[in-house]
Design a protein around this motif. Structure first.
Motif, PDB file in Angstrom:
ATOM      1  N   ALA A   1     -14.532  -0.489 -14.678  1.00 23.30           N
ATOM      2  CA  ALA A   1     -13.800  -0.644 -15.937  1.00 23.30           C
ATOM      3  C   ALA A   1     -12.599   0.292 -15.932  1.00 23.30           C
ATOM      4  N   ASN A   2     -11.489  -0.189 -16.478  1.00 23.34           N
ATOM      5  CA  ASN A   2     -10.270   0.601 -16.565  1.00 23.34           C
ATOM      6  C   ASN A   2      -9.659   0.424 -17.947  1.00 23.34           C
ATOM      7  N   ALA A   3      -9.103   1.501 -18.465  1.00 19.52           N
ATOM      8  CA  ALA A   3      -8.389   1.444 -19.738  1.00 19.52           C
ATOM      9  C   ALA A   3      -7.060   2.163 -19.571  1.00 19.52           C
ATOM     10  N   ASP A   4      -6.000   1.599 -20.095  1.00 21.01           N
ATOM     11  CA  ASP A   4      -4.698   2.234 -20.001  1.00 21.01           C
ATOM     12  C   ASP A   4      -3.884   1.987 -21.264  1.00 21.01           C
ATOM     13  N   VAL A   5      -2.998   2.923 -21.548  1.00 23.44           N
ATOM     14  CA  VAL A   5      -2.070   2.835 -22.675  1.00 23.44           C
ATOM     15  C   VAL A   5      -0.669   3.030 -22.117  1.00 23.44           C
ATOM     16  N   LEU A   6       0.241   2.168 -22.507  1.00 22.59           N
ATOM     17  CA  LEU A   6       1.579   2.187 -21.946  1.00 22.59           C
ATOM     18  C   LEU A   6       2.613   2.117 -23.057  1.00 22.59           C
ATOM     19  N   ALA A   7       3.479   3.114 -23.083  1.00 19.30           N
ATOM     20  CA  ALA A   7       4.597   3.110 -24.032  1.00 19.30           C
ATOM     21  C   ALA A   7       5.866   2.706 -23.294  1.00 19.30           C
ATOM     22  N   THR A   8       6.629   1.795 -23.876  1.00 21.94           N
ATOM     23  CA  THR A   8       7.835   1.288 -23.238  1.00 21.94           C
ATOM     24  C   THR A   8       9.021   1.453 -24.179  1.00 21.94           C
ATOM     25  N   TYR A   9      10.079   2.036 -23.647  1.00 27.42           N
ATOM     26  CA  TYR A   9      11.318   2.161 -24.411  1.00 27.42           C
ATOM     27  C   TYR A   9      12.455   1.604 -23.572  1.00 27.42           C
ATOM     28  N   LYS A  10      13.271   0.746 -24.147  1.00 28.67           N
ATOM     29  CA  LYS A  10      14.407   0.192 -23.427  1.00 28.67           C
ATOM     30  C   LYS A  10      15.594   0.082 -24.365  1.00 28.67           C
TER      31      LYS A  10
END
Length: 574
Positions: A554-563
């Motif tokens: 199992a894997n969990a990730d959080v990703l913030a993206t700014y462009k």
């Protein structure tokens, strides 16, 4: 008088020679005049070729006169010069840009601004972070394949569908349908590992080792196929192969041999419900068979007419033969395996005849793989989904061998509220087979024993191998019957695999978004082996074995993206 006639003949001869020369000079002069006139009508055209994106000059643009091979290319500064007729059309072409045709119309300066091709602008690569990026903005090499290239020639394994289509990638199969498939990117880098890349399916990491061989009983090693064989090629939209070390940085050392990103098919553009039905059948027909000698029967000495004048050769002990026996089809006779008996039960000698097609007669005439799939998709402002079901069945070249696979795929997204989107990707697979034949050297491998049967023995006589009790028909002690190995030893397995993820994306502002994802890769497998009595490797009434295994990641990730854009500068996602 004679002198006068002679002089007249000489003058006529000179006239005959000079006249053609005069015509030749006239025609040559006309042709030269026409060529000179044509060249005098040409003009020198110059110009500069630049890019519409940034105004920079383009180097190496091809400029050709339409309908001819006459042309030139732009130099380091985007400039070109060409000598042409005033009313021709010039064709400007450059990789990644739209080809343009420009009528000169007598102009001596023709400057061109070239637009990038829409196809090039849309070439987006899915990176290890799951973000779409333009390929030219990446700092590493990427190999890409679309669904059309993968499904052009149908295979049961997605890797074999990719063989020979991506540079720097070596793909090998250890056997027939369902066997382990190896993928090595840019050559082997380790002597202690299998050099396999990390596979990521819709953001879910999966390891596909080549060490998936097992089995019960002596010398009964079976290749059950590796994890990548659980993926249905028909459900794949694209494959990206990340070759550079920086591409694999997110996954650490497990991705040291590269990363293969697999994106499954999603729903299309907005519209009503769409139903896709695909059916295909592939036949594997052998074109060449194993080349084994069929000139000499098995024995341990040379045989001649002088040694056995009556043509009858004494019987030999099959456990002592070395393969250098009498020449076949020469009128020799011998008591052979499966010889008929006389009234007193004594074996009768029969003629030594070659059977060169034993191997061909043992295996099936062809292998058949049939795949059927159905997919339903729909797209709207709020909900997008694609649901697919597929079934694959295979009958192998080895008698009594098979492979089956069912796949269920679901991809769905829904806009819960303005700016908040939830989605899921699920891939469930069930693989099973009633029998996977052994593939190692000797032991329970039916193909190897089929190749070793003496050429003076017709292998088809061994098909009815049951003699009653625990006895099996063989040509002698120490020999296996290939038909018994194919039907009397059954290595079955069942494998279930679930690869899925659930995600939520919150678009805080047009420039800033936040994504959270939970991914699961879970599998369970049961292997069962049944060996009937009669196998020399298990003389104590056969063998039986069963084993189960489970794995989960199992894997969990959080990703913030700014462009954002500042003039022509784009900040990449963080």
């Amino acid at each position: 008088m004679e002198a006068k006639n002679l002089q007249m003949n000489k003058n006529q001869g000179r006239f005959k020679v000079v006249l053609p020369l005069i015509f030749l000079l006239l025609f040559t002069g006309n042709g030269f005049a026409e060529t000179t006139d044509t060249r005098q009508n040409t003009i020198n055209v110059t110009g500069t070729v630049t890019s519409a994106t940034d105004g920079m000059p383009l180097i190496g643009v091809s400029i050709v006169v339409k309908g001819t091979t006459e042309g030139t290319v732009s130099d380091m500064n985007g400039n070109y010069r060409i000598n042409i007729l005033p009313n021709v059309t010039l064709v400007f072409s450059y990789i990644g840009y739209i080809t343009q045709e420009i009528a000169v119309g007598g102009r001596r300066t023709v400057d061109i601004v070239m637009e990038e091709s829409a196809e090039t602008l849309s070439e987006v690569v899915v990176t290890a972070l799951g973000i779409g990026r333009e390929e030219k903005s990446l700092g590493y090499s990427v190999g890409k394949l679309g669904s059309e290239e993968i499904s052009k020639v149908v295979h049961e394994n997605v890797l074999t569908s990719m063989a020979g289509k991506v540079t720097g990638v070596t793909i090998n199969s250890t056997g027939g349908t369902g066997s382990t498939v190896s993928m090595v990117i840019r050559g082997a880098t380790s002597m202690s590992t299998d050099n396999q890349p990390l596979f990521v399916i819709d953001g879910v990491p999966m390891t596909s080792s080549v060490n998936n061989v097992g089995g019960f009983g002596k010398d009964n090693l079976v290749d059950y196929g590796n994890a990548i064989s659980d993926i249905d090629p028909e459900s794949i939209e694209s494959v990206s192969i990340l070759k550079g070390p920086s591409a694999a940085a997110l996954y650490g050392t497990r991705a040291g041999n590269g990363v293969v990103l697999i994106t499954t098919k999603k729903s299309g553009r907005k519209g009503g419900m769409k139903v896709e039905v695909v059916s295909n059948t592939v036949f594997d027909i052998p074109s060449k068979y194993l080349d084994v000698q069929n000139r000499l029967g098995f024995g341990y000495r040379s045989y001649t007419n002088s040694a056995f004048p009556n043509g009858i050769i004494p019987a030999y002990n099959t456990s002592e033969v070395t393969g250098a026996g009498p020449e076949l089809n020469k009128g020799y006779w011998q008591v052979q395996p499966f010889a008929p008996l006389d009234a007193n039960g004594v074996p009768i000698p029969t003629e030594l005849i070659s059977h060169p097609d034993n191997y061909k007669n043992f295996i099936n005439g062809n292998a058949i793989t049939t795949t059927n799939s159905v997919a339903i998709s729909s797209s709207s402002d709020r909900v997008n989904y694609r649901l697919g079901v597929s079934n694959m069945t295979n009958r192998g070249l080895v008698p009594n061998s098979d492979l089956n696979r069912n796949n269920l795929t679901l991809s769905a997204t829904s806009t819960v509220v303005e700016g908040l989107t939830v989605g899921t990707d699920i891939n469930y697979t069930r693989n099973w087979a009633d029998n996977r034949p052994a593939t190692q050297e000797r032991g329970a491998n039916p193909l190897q024993w089929a190749a070793w049967i003496p050429p003076n023995v017709d292998i088809r006589k061994m098909k009815d191998y049951k003699l009653g009790g625990n006895e099996v028909l063989t040509i002698g002690k120490g020999w296996e019957n290939p038909y018994f190995l194919a039907y009397g030893i059954n290595n079955s397995f069942k494998r279930n695999r679930l690869i899925g993820s659930v995600s939520a994306t919150w678009e805080i502002t047009p420039q800033l978004s936040l994504m959270g994802r939970y991914a699961l890769n879970r599998s369970d497998e049961t292997r069962e082996t049944k060996i009937d009595p009669g196998y020399s490797g298990e003389p104590n009434n056969g063998a039986y074995g069963i084993v189960t295994s489970e794995s989960s990641e199992a894997n969990a990730d959080v990703l913030a993206t700014y462009k954002n854009h500042w003039d022509n500068f784009l900040t990449c996602p963080i």
